[in-house]
Motif scaffolding. Sequence first.
Motif, short mmCIF file in Angstrom:
data_model
loop_
_atom_site.label_atom_id
_atom_site.label_comp_id
_atom_site.label_asym_id
_atom_site.label_seq_id
_atom_site.Cartn_x
_atom_site.Cartn_y
_atom_site.Cartn_z
N ASN A 46 10.19 24.74 31.24
CA ASN A 46 10.69 23.88 32.30
C ASN A 46 12.21 23.90 32.33
O ASN A 46 12.83 23.84 33.39
CB ASN A 46 10.23 22.43 32.11
N LEU A 47 12.79 23.99 31.13
CA LEU A 47 14.23 23.88 31.01
C LEU A 47 14.72 24.72 29.84
O LEU A 47 14.20 24.60 28.72
CB LEU A 47 14.62 22.41 30.78
N VAL A 48 15.70 25.57 30.10
CA VAL A 48 16.43 26.26 29.04
C VAL A 48 17.85 25.70 29.03
O VAL A 48 18.54 25.72 30.05
CB VAL A 48 16.45 27.79 29.25
N VAL A 49 18.25 25.17 27.90
CA VAL A 49 19.56 24.53 27.75
C VAL A 49 20.44 25.43 26.88
O VAL A 49 20.07 25.75 25.74
CB VAL A 49 19.44 23.13 27.11
N ILE A 50 21.58 25.81 27.41
CA ILE A 50 22.51 26.67 26.66
C ILE A 50 23.65 25.81 26.15
O ILE A 50 24.46 25.29 26.93
CB ILE A 50 23.05 27.80 27.55
N GLY A 51 23.72 25.64 24.85
CA GLY A 51 24.75 24.81 24.23
C GLY A 51 24.15 23.55 23.64
O GLY A 51 23.46 22.80 24.34
N ALA A 52 24.42 23.29 22.37
CA ALA A 52 23.82 22.15 21.68
C ALA A 52 24.87 21.16 21.21
O ALA A 52 24.79 20.62 20.11
CB ALA A 52 22.97 22.62 20.49
N GLY A 53 25.88 20.92 22.06
CA GLY A 53 26.75 19.77 21.86
C GLY A 53 26.06 18.54 22.42
O GLY A 53 24.85 18.53 22.66
N THR A 54 26.83 17.50 22.68
CA THR A 54 26.23 16.25 23.14
C THR A 54 25.43 16.44 24.42
O THR A 54 24.27 15.99 24.52
CB THR A 54 27.32 15.19 23.37
N ALA A 55 26.00 17.10 25.43
CA ALA A 55 25.30 17.29 26.70
C ALA A 55 23.99 18.05 26.50
O ALA A 55 22.94 17.67 27.04
CB ALA A 55 26.19 18.01 27.70
N GLY A 56 24.03 19.12 25.72
CA GLY A 56 22.84 19.92 25.50
C GLY A 56 21.77 19.20 24.69
O GLY A 56 20.58 19.26 25.00
N LEU A 57 22.19 18.50 23.64
CA LEU A 57 21.24 17.79 22.80
C LEU A 57 20.54 16.67 23.57
O LEU A 57 19.33 16.50 23.48
CB LEU A 57 21.95 17.22 21.57
N VAL A 58 21.32 15.90 24.33
CA VAL A 58 20.72 14.79 25.09
C VAL A 58 19.78 15.34 26.16
O VAL A 58 18.68 14.80 26.37
CB VAL A 58 21.82 13.91 25.71
N ALA A 64 12.34 16.93 26.65
CA ALA A 64 11.16 17.13 25.80
C ALA A 64 10.39 15.83 25.62
O ALA A 64 9.16 15.82 25.61
CB ALA A 64 11.57 17.71 24.45
N GLY A 65 11.13 14.73 25.49
CA GLY A 65 10.47 13.43 25.34
C GLY A 65 9.66 13.03 26.55
O GLY A 65 8.71 12.23 26.45
N LEU A 66 10.01 13.58 27.71
CA LEU A 66 9.27 13.29 28.95
C LEU A 66 8.15 14.29 29.21
O LEU A 66 7.48 14.21 30.24
CB LEU A 66 10.25 13.28 30.12
N GLY A 67 7.97 15.23 28.28
CA GLY A 67 6.86 16.17 28.40
C GLY A 67 7.22 17.57 28.83
O GLY A 67 6.33 18.42 28.98
N PHE A 144 15.07 18.73 15.80
CA PHE A 144 14.81 19.01 17.21
C PHE A 144 13.56 19.87 17.39
O PHE A 144 12.78 19.64 18.32
CB PHE A 144 16.03 19.69 17.85
N GLN A 145 13.35 20.82 16.48
CA GLN A 145 12.19 21.69 16.66
C GLN A 145 10.90 21.04 16.18
O GLN A 145 9.89 21.07 16.89
CB GLN A 145 12.41 23.01 15.95
N HIS A 146 10.92 20.42 15.01
CA HIS A 146 9.67 19.94 14.41
C HIS A 146 9.33 18.50 14.77
O HIS A 146 8.15 18.12 14.73
CB HIS A 146 9.72 20.11 12.90
N GLU A 147 10.33 17.68 15.09
CA GLU A 147 10.06 16.29 15.44
C GLU A 147 10.11 16.04 16.94
O GLU A 147 9.32 15.25 17.46
CB GLU A 147 11.06 15.36 14.74
N LEU A 148 11.02 16.71 17.63
CA LEU A 148 11.19 16.45 19.06
C LEU A 148 10.49 17.48 19.94
O LEU A 148 10.41 17.30 21.15
CB LEU A 148 12.68 16.40 19.40
#
Length: 517
Positions: A46-58, A64-67, A144-148
């Motif tokens: 559904n979504l590929v996010v490039i960059g794992a700073g604050t914007a990417g992590l949130v 993912a939390g919404l499915g 992020f991978q195993h819990e979220l």
Amino acid sequence: MPEQSGPPIPAPAVPTLVPADEHNRTLLQNVHPPDWRNPEPAPRYNLVVIGAGTAGLVTAAGAAGLGARVALVERHLLGGDCLNVGCVPSKCVIRSSRVVGDVRDAARLGVPLSDGAAPDFAAVMERMRRLRAGISRHDSARRFQHELGVDVFLGDARFTGPDTVGVGGRTLRFKRAVIATGARASHPPIPGLVEAGFLTNESVFSLTERPAALAVIGAGPIGCELAQAFRRLGSEVVLFDAAPHVLVREDADAAEILHRAFVRDGIRLVLSCELRRVTRRGQRRVIEFVAGGQSEEVAVDEILVGAGRAPNVEGLGLEAVGVQYDTARGVVVNDRLQTTNPRIYAAGDVCLQHKFTHMADAAARIVIQNALFLGRKKLSALHVPWCTYTDPEIAHVGMYERDAARQSVAVDTFVTPLSTVDRAIADGEEEGFVKVHVKKGADRILGATIVARHAGEMLNEITLAMVGRLGLATLANVIHPYPTQAEAIRKTADAYNRTRLTPTVKKAFQRWLAWTR
């Protein structure tokens, strides 16, 4: 982790952290594990996010939390600048430096302390690394991978087609993508600066020995915060800027208070200056400059550059997917954070004017709604507060007076000095104020500036009022615990209320009271 097919996926290059102590090893295990192996990609995300700073992590965690099925790609350290080289380490160091300021002022508060105590710079930096490592658990690849439930890929990402991103020899197919690659420190084109060597926020927190003499180039928020922190931790500090005063974009009255605080701290301020050249003489760096019509030079052990940020737009293949950008402004987005490719969005420092962690967080929430749920959320609808974490802090939200003048908006301004607030007097922190601008003739808050020891905490009340479309009349009805410095906000609201007592209204009250006497 599913069995991988095809040729082995190469392990991503592991960054090097300095110093290589237990805290940085823990940090690395969390935000770029040396033994990490990228997962087998899902057929489509559904979504590929490039960059794992604050914007990417949130964005990734929220989606993912919404499915949503989400892939998150990071080439360096999860957590981005905020965790690794920005907010977290700087505030840890600033907290230690504030203790020095408190000790210096202790005698004024009736608590004379014995001389001879000195900050332990190595211990301050070790504490910072320890706390940073502990906080990094929240941003860790494994969480992020195993819990979220986010597929985390470490490596360089590049758009390879209209709906594909390549990373580590694998292809990630997406319905929507988000560019959240952030920004990096830049430096002014001063002859000899690069050859002499300099620090930025990306390297200063690797120091283990205190520089005896430090030059800071740039009197913006980063430069001011670190100049004061290093001065209090024992460095001789000279702060350079071409502007006539520190924090030139801030309220002038607020900047003047900080100027006086810096002078008390012993920071040498060189303003309205031109930096001509930097040369290396042995272990020292010599800065040649012109100020007040006079040519001078100063020798220091280290130079810290806190002037400017450059968006990370290179190497992403943006041209191939029709995403417009430039190297100064970053990725071009509309008010809904959509790029010139309607399938691709952007968030955070790579596209925003206000490069704050909390702004990246807010932008990520807009992206989730607009990219996945056909939302119509607008960036322009946000009220954006910010704070410079000097001592005292300077916090602001909304318009400055100059903004109102530029937009031909008439305002009434109400100011409460902290010298009239009992708690500030008791704390010995009378130098500061609450300043609120309202639309002339209306109870609509347009902007506010607060200067106080904890201005960033105090500002939230006014920001909430602006978001909720509440005026100063409402804030005047909020009971504040006594004594607190936030009473300055109620006093400011009371000052507004007094303007409502016009001669006509007062005359009507007098007649009523006379009649009911």
